[in-house]
Design a protein around this motif. Structure first.
Motif, PDB file in Angstrom:
ATOM      1  N   LEU A  19      16.401  50.627  -7.460  1.00  0.00           N
ATOM      2  CA  LEU A  19      17.657  51.193  -7.963  1.00  0.00           C
ATOM      3  C   LEU A  19      17.914  50.799  -9.424  1.00  0.00           C
ATOM      4  CD1 LEU A  19      19.906  50.308  -4.875  1.00  0.00           C
ATOM      5  CD2 LEU A  19      18.327  52.231  -5.149  1.00  0.00           C
ATOM      6  N   ARG A  20      17.155  49.823  -9.893  1.00  0.00           N
ATOM      7  CA  ARG A  20      17.383  49.307 -11.243  1.00  0.00           C
ATOM      8  C   ARG A  20      16.834  50.274 -12.289  1.00  0.00           C
ATOM      9  NH1 ARG A  20      14.599  45.614 -14.729  1.00  0.00           N
ATOM     10  NH2 ARG A  20      16.002  44.118 -15.728  1.00  0.00           N
ATOM     11  N   VAL A  21      17.599  50.456 -13.345  1.00  0.00           N
ATOM     12  CA  VAL A  21      17.136  51.295 -14.454  1.00  0.00           C
ATOM     13  C   VAL A  21      16.396  50.393 -15.434  1.00  0.00           C
ATOM     14  CG1 VAL A  21      17.812  52.837 -16.330  1.00  0.00           C
ATOM     15  CG2 VAL A  21      19.100  52.848 -14.176  1.00  0.00           C
ATOM     16  N   ARG A  22      15.112  50.625 -15.566  1.00  0.00           N
ATOM     17  CA  ARG A  22      14.294  49.769 -16.427  1.00  0.00           C
ATOM     18  C   ARG A  22      14.750  49.923 -17.878  1.00  0.00           C
ATOM     19  NH1 ARG A  22       9.801  50.907 -18.950  1.00  0.00           N
ATOM     20  NH2 ARG A  22       9.523  52.890 -17.878  1.00  0.00           N
ATOM     21  N   PRO A  23      15.075  48.806 -18.540  1.00  0.00           N
ATOM     22  CA  PRO A  23      15.513  48.898 -19.934  1.00  0.00           C
ATOM     23  C   PRO A  23      14.467  49.616 -20.779  1.00  0.00           C
ATOM     24  CG  PRO A  23      15.950  46.707 -19.079  1.00  0.00           C
ATOM     25  CD  PRO A  23      15.160  47.420 -18.024  1.00  0.00           C
ATOM     26  N   GLY A  24      14.916  50.560 -21.565  1.00  0.00           N
ATOM     27  CA  GLY A  24      13.998  51.308 -22.426  1.00  0.00           C
ATOM     28  C   GLY A  24      13.512  52.611 -21.797  1.00  0.00           C
ATOM     29  N   ALA A  25      13.704  52.763 -20.485  1.00  0.00           N
ATOM     30  CA  ALA A  25      13.242  53.989 -19.822  1.00  0.00           C
ATOM     31  C   ALA A  25      14.162  55.161 -20.157  1.00  0.00           C
ATOM     32  CB  ALA A  25      13.206  53.769 -18.313  1.00  0.00           C
ATOM     33  N   THR A  26      13.579  56.327 -20.277  1.00  0.00           N
ATOM     34  CA  THR A  26      14.385  57.540 -20.471  1.00  0.00           C
ATOM     35  C   THR A  26      14.731  58.105 -19.101  1.00  0.00           C
ATOM     36  OG1 THR A  26      13.249  57.991 -22.535  1.00  0.00           O
ATOM     37  CG2 THR A  26      14.455  59.825 -21.544  1.00  0.00           C
ATOM     38  N   VAL A  27      16.024  58.217 -18.827  1.00  0.00           N
ATOM     39  CA  VAL A  27      16.467  58.679 -17.504  1.00  0.00           C
ATOM     40  C   VAL A  27      16.794  60.161 -17.545  1.00  0.00           C
ATOM     41  CG1 VAL A  27      18.232  58.407 -15.718  1.00  0.00           C
ATOM     42  CG2 VAL A  27      17.385  56.393 -16.950  1.00  0.00           C
ATOM     43  N   ARG A  28      16.328  60.868 -16.519  1.00  0.00           N
ATOM     44  CA  ARG A  28      16.724  62.273 -16.352  1.00  0.00           C
ATOM     45  C   ARG A  28      17.423  62.411 -15.018  1.00  0.00           C
ATOM     46  NH1 ARG A  28      11.805  62.312 -17.843  1.00  0.00           N
ATOM     47  NH2 ARG A  28      11.442  62.582 -20.057  1.00  0.00           N
ATOM     48  N   LEU A  29      18.542  63.114 -15.048  1.00  0.00           N
ATOM     49  CA  LEU A  29      19.281  63.349 -13.804  1.00  0.00           C
ATOM     50  C   LEU A  29      19.335  64.859 -13.558  1.00  0.00           C
ATOM     51  CD1 LEU A  29      22.285  60.865 -14.161  1.00  0.00           C
ATOM     52  CD2 LEU A  29      20.287  60.600 -12.700  1.00  0.00           C
ATOM     53  N   PRO A  30      19.212  65.280 -12.305  1.00  0.00           N
ATOM     54  CA  PRO A  30      19.113  64.475 -11.090  1.00  0.00           C
ATOM     55  C   PRO A  30      17.683  64.052 -10.735  1.00  0.00           C
ATOM     56  CG  PRO A  30      19.318  66.808 -10.534  1.00  0.00           C
ATOM     57  CD  PRO A  30      19.313  66.726 -12.027  1.00  0.00           C
ATOM     58  N   TYR A 233      25.654  61.057 -18.337  1.00  0.00           N
ATOM     59  CA  TYR A 233      25.274  59.884 -17.539  1.00  0.00           C
ATOM     60  C   TYR A 233      23.822  59.478 -17.808  1.00  0.00           C
ATOM     61  CZ  TYR A 233      29.321  58.775 -14.657  1.00  0.00           C
ATOM     62  OH  TYR A 233      30.544  58.315 -14.231  1.00  0.00           O
ATOM     63  N   ALA A 234      22.933  60.484 -17.865  1.00  0.00           N
ATOM     64  CA  ALA A 234      21.517  60.175 -18.101  1.00  0.00           C
ATOM     65  C   ALA A 234      21.348  59.481 -19.454  1.00  0.00           C
ATOM     66  CB  ALA A 234      20.692  61.453 -18.029  1.00  0.00           C
ATOM     67  N   ASP A 235      22.050  59.966 -20.464  1.00  0.00           N
ATOM     68  CA  ASP A 235      21.931  59.375 -21.798  1.00  0.00           C
ATOM     69  C   ASP A 235      22.520  57.963 -21.831  1.00  0.00           C
ATOM     70  OD1 ASP A 235      20.763  60.065 -24.239  1.00  0.00           O
ATOM     71  OD2 ASP A 235      22.729  60.240 -25.188  1.00  0.00           O
ATOM     72  N   MET A 236      23.619  57.790 -21.117  1.00  0.00           N
ATOM     73  CA  MET A 236      24.226  56.461 -21.004  1.00  0.00           C
ATOM     74  C   MET A 236      23.252  55.473 -20.348  1.00  0.00           C
ATOM     75  SD  MET A 236      27.281  55.415 -18.416  1.00  0.00           S
ATOM     76  CE  MET A 236      26.137  55.315 -17.046  1.00  0.00           C
ATOM     77  N   LEU A 237      22.625  55.888 -19.239  1.00  0.00           N
ATOM     78  CA  LEU A 237      21.676  55.011 -18.534  1.00  0.00           C
ATOM     79  C   LEU A 237      20.481  54.688 -19.433  1.00  0.00           C
ATOM     80  CD1 LEU A 237      21.708  56.802 -15.048  1.00  0.00           C
ATOM     81  CD2 LEU A 237      22.747  54.582 -15.579  1.00  0.00           C
ATOM     82  N   THR A 238      20.048  55.694 -20.195  1.00  0.00           N
ATOM     83  CA  THR A 238      18.900  55.504 -21.085  1.00  0.00           C
ATOM     84  C   THR A 238      19.200  54.462 -22.167  1.00  0.00           C
ATOM     85  OG1 THR A 238      18.184  57.788 -20.716  1.00  0.00           O
ATOM     86  CG2 THR A 238      17.382  56.717 -22.727  1.00  0.00           C
ATOM     87  N   HIS A 239      20.403  54.504 -22.708  1.00  0.00           N
ATOM     88  CA  HIS A 239      20.693  53.666 -23.878  1.00  0.00           C
ATOM     89  C   HIS A 239      21.403  52.352 -23.590  1.00  0.00           C
ATOM     90  CE1 HIS A 239      19.850  57.546 -25.910  1.00  0.00           C
ATOM     91  NE2 HIS A 239      19.256  56.718 -26.747  1.00  0.00           N
ATOM     92  N   THR A 240      21.908  52.184 -22.390  1.00  0.00           N
ATOM     93  CA  THR A 240      22.706  50.959 -22.165  1.00  0.00           C
ATOM     94  C   THR A 240      22.218  50.133 -20.970  1.00  0.00           C
ATOM     95  OG1 THR A 240      24.372  52.134 -20.841  1.00  0.00           O
ATOM     96  CG2 THR A 240      24.787  51.964 -23.219  1.00  0.00           C
ATOM     97  N   SER A 241      21.017  50.456 -20.453  1.00  0.00           N
ATOM     98  CA  SER A 241      20.464  49.566 -19.437  1.00  0.00           C
ATOM     99  C   SER A 241      19.623  48.539 -20.175  1.00  0.00           C
ATOM    100  CB  SER A 241      19.614  50.347 -18.420  1.00  0.00           C
ATOM    101  OG  SER A 241      19.446  49.564 -17.256  1.00  0.00           O
ATOM    102  N   THR A 242      20.115  47.326 -20.233  1.00  0.00           N
ATOM    103  CA  THR A 242      19.477  46.285 -21.046  1.00  0.00           C
ATOM    104  C   THR A 242      19.029  45.141 -20.152  1.00  0.00           C
ATOM    105  OG1 THR A 242      21.664  45.296 -21.368  1.00  0.00           O
ATOM    106  CG2 THR A 242      20.898  46.815 -23.089  1.00  0.00           C
ATOM    107  N   GLU A 243      18.196  44.263 -20.691  1.00  0.00           N
ATOM    108  CA  GLU A 243      17.766  43.092 -19.910  1.00  0.00           C
ATOM    109  C   GLU A 243      18.974  42.245 -19.534  1.00  0.00           C
ATOM    110  OE1 GLU A 243      14.988  42.540 -18.545  1.00  0.00           O
ATOM    111  OE2 GLU A 243      13.661  43.932 -19.599  1.00  0.00           O
TER     112      GLU A 243
END
Ligand code: AMP
Ligand code: MG
Length: 298
Positions: A19-30, A233-243
C-alpha cells in the motif's frame, strides 16, 4: 524492550507494504492502486479478529506515547466523498483514550484563515508531544480541491502564481520534514474508493433515511470532477510521498478492509516510535517507598 510480540508486527508490515507509495515513483490513478484489494483476506468475518487485534495494539501504544511525552503522531486522512473517512476514524480509534487524541475536520476556509499563508490553519492544529492528531482532510486539500477549482486559489490572493502546485509540494515536503525532524511522525492515508462504489454509497445516502443527513448536493457536483480529482491525487502522491512521510493508499471499496489497513499503518508508525512508560530512577524509587511506608503506617 516491548510488549508487542513479533508475529503480528511482521503480519502488519507484510499487509501494508503493497500500500506504500514508493518515494520518487510516478503514480497513475486508477491504474496503480486497486480500490477493491483485500490483501488476500477472504472476507469481513476473517478480518474481524485482525481489526480487533490492531485496535488493541493501538490502545496500548497510544497509552505509552502519552506517558512518554517525547513524540507525537499526525494522521492525515484524505479521500473523495463517501470513501469512509469518518467510519475509519470511529472504528480505528475505538479503543484509545480520548484524552490523547484530537480530531480536526477541515472545511472551507474562513475569512481569517484565507488571510494567512496556506499552511497556517493546519499548523495551528498539530499534535503536542504525547498526542495523536487526526486531520480529517488536511493541508493536502490545498493541492486537491484548490487545484480542481482554481477560483479557490484566487480567494487566497497569493502574490506569485507561477508553478504554484510545484511550489506547494515543496512547501508541504519541507513542512513535514520540519515536523518529523522534531519528533512528530506523520502517517498519510489516502482512502481510495472507486467511482462505482462511490455511486452506491451516495445512493444509499438518499435511499436510507438515517443516512439522509450525510447527503450533500456538493458531493454530486464534485463527482462530476472525478477525472480531475484522480489526476490531482495522482500528482500529489507522486510529489509528496517521501522517505520521512510516505503515503499509503488504502483500498476503500470494502470498508472492513480499509479499517484493518488504516489501523495497520498507524500501529506500524507508533511501533516505530516504540514509546515506553517512563521508569523512575533508584533515588526516586527509594523516596517512593519511604512515602509508601509513611502512608501505610499513618
Ligand atoms: P466534509 O468533509 O464532507 O464535511 O466537507 C468539507 C468541505 O470542505 C469539502 O467540500 C471540501 O472540499 C471543503 N474544503 C476542505 N478544505 C478546503 C480548502 N482548503 N479549500 C476549499 N475547500 C475546502
Ligand atoms: Mg462530505
Amino acid at each position: 524492550m516491548t510488549t508487542v510480540p513479533n508475529q503480528p508486527r511482521d503480519r502488519i508490515a507484510e499487509l501494508i507494504a503493497p500500500l506504500r507509495v514508493r518515494p520518487g515513483a510516478t503514480v497513475r490513478l486508477p491504474k496503480d492502486f486497486d480500490p477493491g484489494y483485500t490483501g488476500g483476506i477472504s472476507d469481513k468475518e476473517a478480518g474481524v479478529e485482525l481489526l480487533q487485534r490492531g485496535v488493541t495494539m493501538l490502545a496500548d501504544l497510544q497509552s505509552r506515547l502519552a506517558a512518554q511525552q517525547t513524540d507525537g503522531l499526525l494522521v492525515v486522512l484524505q479521500a473523495l466523498d463517501a470513501a469512509g473517512k469518518d467510519g475509519t476514524i470511529r472504528h480505528v480509534m475505538s479503543g484509545v483514550n480520548p484524552q490523547g487524541v484530537r480530531v480536526h475536520s477541515f472545511k472551507v476556509p474562513s475569512a481569517e484563515e484565507l488571510d494567512h499563508d496556506f499552511l497556517w490553519r493546519y499548523g495551528c492544529r498539530l499534535p503536542a508531544r504525547g498526542e495523536i492528531a487526526i486531520f480529517n482532510r488536511s493541508h493536502y486539500e490545498e493541492v486537491l480541491v484548490v487545484r480542481v477549482h482554481k477560483e479557490l486559489l484566487d480567494r487566497q490572493r497569493v502574490p506569485r502564481k507561477g508553478a504554484v502546485w510545484r511550489r506547494r509540494f515543496e512547501a508541504i515536503n519541507a513542512f513535514e520534514r520540519h515536523l518529523t525532524g522534531n519528533g512528530f511522525r506523520i502517517v498519510k492515508l489516502f482512502l481510495n474508493v472507486s467511482k462505482e462504489e462511490q455511486r452506491k454509497r451516495l445512493l444509499a445516502r438518499i435511499d436510507r433515511p438515517e443516512k439522509n443527513w450525510k447527503f450533500s448536493e456538493a458531493d454530486i457536483r464534485e463527482r462530476g470532477y472525478w477525472r480531475d480529482y484522480q489526476r490531482a491525487y495522482a500528482d500529489m502522491l507522486t510529489h509528496t510521498s517521501t522517505e520521512h512521510a510516505p503515503w499509503h493508499v488504502i483500498p476503500a471499496d470494502h470498508k472492513w478492509f480499509s479499517r484493518i489497513a488504516a489501523a495497520a499503518v498507524i500501529v506500524n508508525a507508533l511501533d516505530g516510535i516504540d514509546p515506553q512508560y517512563p521508569v523512575v530512577d533508584t533515588q526516586a524509587r527509594r523516596e517512593l517507598l519511604e512515602v509508601r511506608d509513611a502512608l501505610e503506617h499513618g
